[in-house]
Design an enzyme around this catalytic site. Sequence first.
Site, short mmCIF file in Angstrom:
data_model
loop_
_atom_site.label_atom_id
_atom_site.label_comp_id
_atom_site.label_asym_id
_atom_site.label_seq_id
_atom_site.Cartn_x
_atom_site.Cartn_y
_atom_site.Cartn_z
N SER A 325 -1.82 9.09 4.17
CA SER A 325 -2.94 9.94 3.78
C SER A 325 -3.17 11.02 4.82
O SER A 325 -2.98 10.81 6.02
CB SER A 325 -4.22 9.12 3.62
OG SER A 325 -5.35 9.96 3.38
N LYS A 331 -3.78 4.69 6.85
CA LYS A 331 -3.40 4.29 5.49
C LYS A 331 -1.88 4.39 5.34
O LYS A 331 -1.26 5.37 5.76
CB LYS A 331 -4.08 5.17 4.46
CG LYS A 331 -3.94 4.70 3.02
CD LYS A 331 -4.81 5.56 2.10
CE LYS A 331 -4.87 4.99 0.69
NZ LYS A 331 -3.57 5.08 0.02
N GLU A 338 7.20 4.51 -4.91
CA GLU A 338 6.72 5.66 -5.68
C GLU A 338 7.86 6.64 -5.95
O GLU A 338 7.97 7.19 -7.06
CB GLU A 338 5.58 6.33 -4.90
CG GLU A 338 4.33 5.49 -4.83
CD GLU A 338 3.32 5.96 -3.80
OE1 GLU A 338 2.18 5.50 -3.84
OE2 GLU A 338 3.69 6.80 -2.93
#
Length: 472
Positions: A325, A331, A338
């Site tokens: 992030s 994070k 993905e």
Amino acid sequence: MARTPRPRRGGTRIEQDTMGTMEVPAAALYGAQTARAVENFPISGLRPHPAFVDATVRVKLAAARVNAKLGLLPRDKARAIEAAAREVLAGQWRDQFVVDVYQAGAGTSHHMNVNEVLANRACELLGGRRGDRALVDPNDHVNMAQSTNDVIPTAIRLAALELAPGVLEAVSDLAATFERKAGEWDGLVKSGRTHLMDATPVRLGQEVSGWAAALRHAGRRVADALPELAALGIGGTAVGTGLNADRRYRALICKELDRLTGVPFVPAGNTFYAMQSLAPFAALSGALRVLALELLRIGGDVRLLGSGPNTGLGELRLPPVQPGSSIMPGKVNPSMAEMLAMVSYQAIGLDAAIAAATSGGQLELNVMMPLVAFDLCHLLTILANAVAAFDRRCARGLEADPERLRHYADRTVSLATALAPRLGYAAAAEIVKESVRSGRSIVDVAVEKGGLAPSEARRLLDPARLTVPGRA
């Protein structure tokens, strides 16, 4: 003898084709037909896949050898064409293949781009100048006994067979990674989940063994689609009849391509089928689509099991590969899974385009071959790279969280399934309802509501006992 075109001022030279003269950049190895295609098709900026270029060049090299052997092409010209082809295959002149992927039907523009580059380079190797068609002509010499209509489907076959092993190797490696993980995690019991709801216990190793098996089956589907690609329609020339090709040419060029690639190529049993139909490419693409569907599912499972770290399932710990992030410090996201999903979605889209193009042929030819050539090569390339990257950067580094796994295994309400043979389905269902309502464990409620002794309840509801066939 035709006069050799001389370079004009301004960095161009004049070349000629059947439509007339055309200005060509002086530094270009390609000629007039390629220059027209560049003007006609400023569509995407995409250029032919390198494997497709190599495959087309290999056909030209093989054809030059065969035509020389048959006494139809002078040996000095054949040797020059072969030398030019070998330079391209060694990595030279890559910037000369400039025709957009979306071009004239059947691939004539790409085909002539290759013919012109090899002809002009062969001219130079023979001591002449680019554009000297009397010395080496792209049509009469480089393209002898050939047509776009048999060269392009042959080149697609060669390119696919060159790229497919990369997919098979990557899938096999990923399956092997999951097989190793399945062995390491065979003693770790967890809650199964169906409909994303609590289900009966399963060992993490059993769950992951299913991923490995799915990949093995997907790899076999891809491998099963490859043998038909080795049957070539080359020598069918324009419509499959073999006009302008020596009768011995088909068998000889298949043997020559065999020597060049190591693939046991054979003449297609029916040249008309081999030139009309793109079904073998659709079959391979379809097998790759099934692989993509499995990758989507498995990658999605990895993301779910790795969700958290504190508010998700958290049963797997994914290796961190990059910050997740720009605003939330610390994070970490499932980046490799993905990426795998994005590539899989793209693979499904490419397969849809290939399937539609396959249905678009008419009579003796399918003119959608340039689309199929690019999309199939792109599909094979991105799947091989994505699977290999996911394996190296994610799958091999996966770690299990035994405490989290056991926590969920002890709390799945579907443990009550083991009570059905002892108490009956309805009574077991009531125990589940009370456990969910009260928050008490299935074991405690089974003792209270089912009249079981604590030791019997613990034995019947031991999650590990419920991961093997039979009645608890």
